[in-house]
Design a protein around this motif. Structure first.
Motif, mmCIF file in Angstrom:
data_model
loop_
_atom_site.group_PDB
_atom_site.id
_atom_site.type_symbol
_atom_site.label_atom_id
_atom_site.label_comp_id
_atom_site.label_asym_id
_atom_site.label_seq_id
_atom_site.Cartn_x
_atom_site.Cartn_y
_atom_site.Cartn_z
ATOM 1 N N THR A 51 -2.012 5.027 -4.045
ATOM 2 C CA THR A 51 -2.989 6.092 -3.814
ATOM 3 C C THR A 51 -2.581 7.393 -4.491
ATOM 4 N N VAL B 218 -3.112 -6.209 3.560
ATOM 5 C CA VAL B 218 -1.893 -5.488 3.172
ATOM 6 C C VAL B 218 -0.708 -5.984 3.994
ATOM 7 N N VAL C 199 3.188 -1.310 4.135
ATOM 8 C CA VAL C 199 2.647 0.041 3.940
ATOM 9 C C VAL C 199 3.817 0.998 3.742
ATOM 10 N N ILE D 12 -5.362 2.311 7.683
ATOM 11 C CA ILE D 12 -4.898 1.092 6.997
ATOM 12 C C ILE D 12 -4.715 -0.062 7.992
ATOM 13 N N ILE E 250 -1.319 -1.462 -4.188
ATOM 14 C CA ILE E 250 -2.420 -0.508 -4.036
ATOM 15 C C ILE E 250 -1.768 0.868 -3.949
ATOM 16 N N PHE F 240 0.877 -1.174 0.000
ATOM 17 C CA PHE F 240 0.000 0.000 0.000
ATOM 18 C C PHE F 240 0.911 1.220 0.000
#
Ligand SMILES: NC(=O)c1ccc[n+]([C@@H]2O[C@H](COP(=O)([O-])OP(=O)(O)OC[C@H]3O[C@@H](n4cnc5c(N)ncnc54)[C@H](OP(=O)(O)O)[C@@H]3O)[C@@H](O)[C@H]2O)c1
Length: 260
Positions: free
Chosen positions: A33, A77, A80, A120, A31, A6
């Motif tokens: 953003t 996830v 991160v 998250i 993922i 992420f």
């Protein structure tokens, strides 16, 4: 086995390179953003099936940020990378810094990072992955060092990154008492990405001979910068090699450990 990443602020700069390089491996799910889909042309052009793009703004409320994550509710996830950040007009003394500048930078770099973590966390803590320990990476800056204070004017930006460093340490401390073994054994690190040629540093680079940059590794020199590609690939290597002994540390992109 699949590793799910992420990455925040992935539409440009170092964040884009993280998304590009990590999604090049089809074993990974990435993922990525962006504050807005309209700014995510480069990400979309990668056109990769293992790359999921979502809108996520650190200036939104925690509730709204959680809502933004609804579309990834089926994912667990593993890693991160809280990369999103701002640095505007920070070459000044604390005397010259305005309250608005302090609030704006604190809101994204410090409070925003807390909200990324809080929103998250349910996805990150969901289930253990035998392939990798859970990892939480905060992209910080040498400008946020306190003990190892670097003599440069970083003003409101440095203040906000110093707060982020504290946040990183506190989260590592919190995890030690987690009931979940994979969170207790998770790895939380703050990473300085180098002096990187991105939109953020561009306004400063022409003057780099006349003011000190936040050089915190022996390899860096006042005139030298690295590309986003180099920064991201070094940090990805670093992330892959992280072990339990690295938990709660402050590391540079080249692997050099620093005092906070
Ligand atoms: N470049 C350097 O030399 C350097 C040195 C030390 C540390 N760092 C750190 O490295 C990280 C990446 O920096 P960079 O150089 O790649 O900067 P950049 O090119 O300016 O990119 C910053 C990214 O953060 C996103 N962002 C900004 N505000 C946001 C918000 N409110 N919510 C969500 N995303 C937001 C931006 O999105 P938008 O496109 O929508 O604005 C963009 O994707 C930052 O944390 C920075 O402090 C950079």
């Amino acid at each position: 086995m699949t590793i799910t990443y992420f990455i925040t602020g992935a539409n440009r700069g170092i964040g884009f390179e993280f998304a590009k390089q990590l999604s090049a491996d089809s074993n990974n799910i990435v993922i990525a953003t962006t504050r807005s889909f309209t700014n995510a042309a480069a990400l979309k052009e990668l056109n990769r099936t293992n790359l999921i793009i979502i809108e996520f703004d650190l200036n939104n409320s925690l509730d709204l940020m959680r809502k933004s994550l609804q579309s990834i509710e089926n994912y667990s996830v593993d890693v991160v990378i809280q990369n999103s950040g701002i640095a505007k007009d920070s070459q000044k003394s604390i005397l010259q810094t305005t309250e608005d500048e302090l609030r704006e930078h604190y809101a994204v770099n410090a409070i925003g990072s807390v909200k990324v973590y809080q929103s998250i966390f349910p996805f990150w803590s969901k289930k253990a992955n035998p392939e990798t320990p859970k990892k939480l990476i905060f992209i910080t800056s040498g400008a946020g060092c306190v003990n190892n204070f670097y003599p440069m004017q970083a003003s409101h930006y440095g203040v906000s990154k110093a707060a982020l460093n504290y946040i990183s340490r506190h989260i590592a401390f919190d995890h030690k008492s987690s009931d979940l073994v994979h969170i207790k054994n998770s790895i939380v690190v703050a990473v300085h990405p180098g002096v990187v040629e991105t939109d953020m540093s561009k306004p400063l680079l022409p003057y780099r001979e006349s003011f000190p940059l936040p050089i915190i590794t022996p390899q860096e020199s006042a005139a030298s910068t690295i590309t986003p590609e180099e920064s991201a690939s070094s940090i990805i290597k670093l992330i892959n090699g992280l072990e339990q002994k690295d938990n709660d540390t402050f590391i540079s992109y080249d692997g050099t450990r620093h005092s906070w």
